[in-house]
Design a protein around this motif. Structure first.
Motif, PDB file in Angstrom:
ATOM      1  N   SER A  25      21.580 -76.250 -18.981  1.00 15.25           N
ATOM      2  CA  SER A  25      22.144 -75.921 -20.286  1.00 15.25           C
ATOM      3  C   SER A  25      22.617 -74.472 -20.299  1.00 15.25           C
ATOM      4  CB  SER A  25      21.098 -76.139 -21.387  1.00 15.25           C
ATOM      5  OG  SER A  25      20.724 -77.501 -21.447  1.00 15.25           O
ATOM      6  N   LEU A  26      23.730 -74.246 -20.978  1.00 15.86           N
ATOM      7  CA  LEU A  26      24.280 -72.903 -21.083  1.00 15.86           C
ATOM      8  C   LEU A  26      23.827 -72.255 -22.388  1.00 15.86           C
ATOM      9  CD1 LEU A  26      27.925 -73.642 -19.892  1.00 15.86           C
ATOM     10  CD2 LEU A  26      25.992 -72.853 -18.540  1.00 15.86           C
ATOM     11  N   GLN A  78      30.075 -80.547 -18.800  1.00 16.64           N
ATOM     12  CA  GLN A  78      30.004 -81.675 -19.720  1.00 16.64           C
ATOM     13  C   GLN A  78      29.618 -81.138 -21.089  1.00 16.64           C
ATOM     14  OE1 GLN A  78      27.087 -84.482 -18.377  1.00 16.64           O
ATOM     15  NE2 GLN A  78      28.568 -85.698 -17.231  1.00 16.64           N
ATOM     16  N   LYS A  79      29.871 -81.920 -22.134  1.00 13.04           N
ATOM     17  CA  LYS A  79      29.362 -81.587 -23.461  1.00 13.04           C
ATOM     18  C   LYS A  79      28.299 -82.591 -23.872  1.00 13.04           C
ATOM     19  CE  LYS A  79      32.725 -78.669 -25.806  1.00 13.04           C
ATOM     20  NZ  LYS A  79      33.562 -78.475 -27.015  1.00 13.04           N
ATOM     21  N   TRP A  85      27.997 -77.121 -24.395  1.00 13.33           N
ATOM     22  CA  TRP A  85      28.339 -77.194 -22.974  1.00 13.33           C
ATOM     23  C   TRP A  85      27.067 -77.228 -22.117  1.00 13.33           C
ATOM     24  CZ3 TRP A  85      32.838 -78.658 -21.482  1.00 13.33           C
ATOM     25  CH2 TRP A  85      34.004 -78.261 -22.149  1.00 13.33           C
ATOM     26  N   ARG A  86      27.113 -77.990 -21.042  1.00 14.87           N
ATOM     27  CA  ARG A  86      26.073 -77.970 -20.022  1.00 14.87           C
ATOM     28  C   ARG A  86      26.716 -78.284 -18.680  1.00 14.87           C
ATOM     29  NH1 ARG A  86      22.450 -83.542 -20.650  1.00 14.87           N
ATOM     30  NH2 ARG A  86      24.174 -85.028 -20.323  1.00 14.87           N
ATOM     31  N   ILE A  87      25.986 -78.004 -17.634  1.00 11.37           N
ATOM     32  CA  ILE A  87      26.467 -78.293 -16.280  1.00 11.37           C
ATOM     33  C   ILE A  87      25.724 -79.493 -15.720  1.00 11.37           C
ATOM     34  CG2 ILE A  87      26.608 -77.443 -13.905  1.00 11.37           C
ATOM     35  CD1 ILE A  87      28.542 -76.082 -15.724  1.00 11.37           C
ATOM     36  N   PHE A 186      17.648 -69.356 -12.159  1.00  7.96           N
ATOM     37  CA  PHE A 186      18.329 -70.151 -13.179  1.00  7.96           C
ATOM     38  C   PHE A 186      17.420 -70.509 -14.350  1.00  7.96           C
ATOM     39  CE2 PHE A 186      20.702 -70.960  -9.271  1.00  7.96           C
ATOM     40  CZ  PHE A 186      21.996 -70.735  -9.691  1.00  7.96           C
ATOM     41  N   GLY A 187      16.426 -69.689 -14.614  1.00  7.96           N
ATOM     42  CA  GLY A 187      15.520 -69.951 -15.721  1.00  7.96           C
ATOM     43  C   GLY A 187      16.234 -69.901 -17.056  1.00  7.96           C
TER      44      GLY A 187
END
Length: 454
Positions: A25-26, A78-79, A85-87, A186-187
């Motif tokens: 998740s962003l 992706q949404k 937004w997330r990856i 990436f925490g």
């Protein structure tokens, strides 16, 4: 200028498959940077006679190894159902372009301007189907007369310039040592307790007020391609930075000052003068706040924070007053203020229909001055004893008043010397190179302008 020919475009994937079903998740600080991207160019000399393609082949092998530690950049956007937004971490890979340039890198560096230099970086704006769009691009250009340029571009949704620099440095470590000394972290971005206690963030927070102006579009112009911008790169020696620091302090001392505050105030005054303003224009300073938030330097995500400094609040247009205003603005960018901002941004985001929402760009219309002096790009060494001879940064897209990027110099931590990349409307750049206030600090122009010592 050198002719640049594309040899190949391919997708580079990691040597190990990414864990199935993994998502990243962003943070909201990433979401608001959606319209922007960052671009870096690292220039390396080559030693002796090397067949074209040899260096690129070696770097491609280590790139695949390095990507094992970066599942987010080989994935795709992706949404979520909420519109966030997330990856999706997968093996879609990174786009890599291999190119050749005529002539030598040294000749290129003597003649290149902004338009030419950006040819060493590849970028595509987001497709209407983002799942098929690469968020990171790498371009490797070998010069027939010797030298190689590595260009990296990435969406600011995923990463800021600190992350982009880290990516090049860990790639270099993988190439030189077979492993990276400082792998990315990436925490999750830290969250405050306040949201659970029912206490609202302080709405008199200067950072919130700054972002509110940007995100509500108050005084905001749209990104325009009508205005042509040019970039000039200044190199300031250790002696001249110390001089500027002394002159920007009320008591003429250096210990309480900083190279960034001194140079930022120098360009704040100078840019206003070339624009024909008697008073200071509004400026937004941009700082990496990982250390303030207690995050490791290896944290991979967006930690760039903007704070507005109002020109109308400065009564005397001089270095000392400008440096004091900048220092005061930095002091208001503490952890509590930033977390108040993050909570406010999340509340604002969650209150919108995000299916087709795109935030306005943050990097304008004010003059943007970014402190990027602590990223140490010159430690990105792919071959023993071969440091980059120059590193350029771009924060795109440029619009509004322009940008000033304060960067480290090749001399390293033992020197206060700095590089300043200044991007302004084309007709203002030459005026800036002739501005007396800047000339008294004897910078060397590395790119753009006259390319002579002024």
């Amino acid at each position: 200028m050198a002719d640049i020919t594309t040899v190949s475009m391919r997708t580079i994937v990691s040597t190990k498959p990414v864990q199935f079903g993994k998502f990243y998740s962003l943070s909201v600080l990433g979401h608001i940077m959606e319209p922007s991207n960052v671009r870096l160019i690292f220039y390396y000399p080559t030693q002796g006679e090397i067949e074209l393609g040899t260096a690129t082949k070696r770097l491609l092998e280590s790139l695949s190894e390095m990507l094992n530690s970066y599942p987010t950049i080989t994935g795709r956007l992706q949404k979520t159902s909420e519109g966030h937004w997330r990856i999706k971490c997968n093996d879609a890979g990174v786009r890599m372009i291999e190119a050749r340039a005529r002539g030598s890198m040294e000749d290129w560096l003597q003649k290149a301007d902004r338009e030419e230099e950006l040819k060493l970086v590849y970028w595509e704006d987001m497709f209407h189907k983002p799942y098929f769009w690469s968020t990171f691009y790498i371009k490797m250009t070998e010069f027939e007369g010797g030298g190689i340029a590595i260009g990296l571009s990435c969406s600011h949704l995923l990463a800021d310039v600190a992350c982009a620099t880290m990516l090049i440095k860990t790639w270099a470590e993988t190439t030189l040592f077979g492993k990276m000394h400082n792998p990315p972290h990436f925490g999750p971005f830290p969250h405050l307790r306040r949201g659970h206690s029912g206490i609202n963030p302080k709405l008199d927070n200067d950072l919130i007020n700054c972002y509110k102006l940007y995100l509500e579009g108050t005084g905001q112009s749209t990104v325009s391609t009508a205005e042509k911008y040019e970039t000039v790169t200044f190199a300031f020696s250790d002696e001249m930075v110390r001089k500027c620091m002394a002159e920007s302090q009320a008591d003429g001392s250096i210990p309480n000052g900083s190279p960034f505050a001194a140079l930022a105030s120098l360009f704040w005054l100078s840019v206003g003068k070339v624009k024909g303003k008697r008073e200071l224009i509004n400026m937004s300073i941009c700082l990496d706040r990982r250390n303030v938030l207690g995050l490791d330097k290896s944290f991979f995500g967006n930690c760039m924070i903007f704070s507005k400094v109002l020109g109308e609040d400065i009564k005397e247009v001089e270095l000392r007053q400008a440096a004091k205003a900048i220092t005061n603005a930095i002091q208001k960018m503490g952890k509590e203020e930033i977390m108040d901002l993050v909570e406010w941004l999340e509340t604002e985001r969650d209150g919108k229909n995000l299916s087709d929402y795109q935030p306005p760009p943050i990097n304008g219309p004010d003059l943007i001055c970014a402190n990027w002096e602590n990223f140490d790009p010159y430690s990105a060494i792919f071959e023993s004893g071969v440091k980059p001879i120059r590193v350029s940064y771009y924060f795109e897209h440029v619009f509004g008043e322009g940008q000033v990027l304060i960067l480290p110099s090749p001399e390293g931590d033992t020197s206060l010397s700095r590089i300043a990349m200044v991007t302004l409307p084309e007709h203002e750049v030459m005026k800036l190179c002739e501005e007396d206030l800047i000339l008294q600090f004897s910078p060397t122009i590395l790119m753009g302008g006259k390319k002579i010592k002024v």
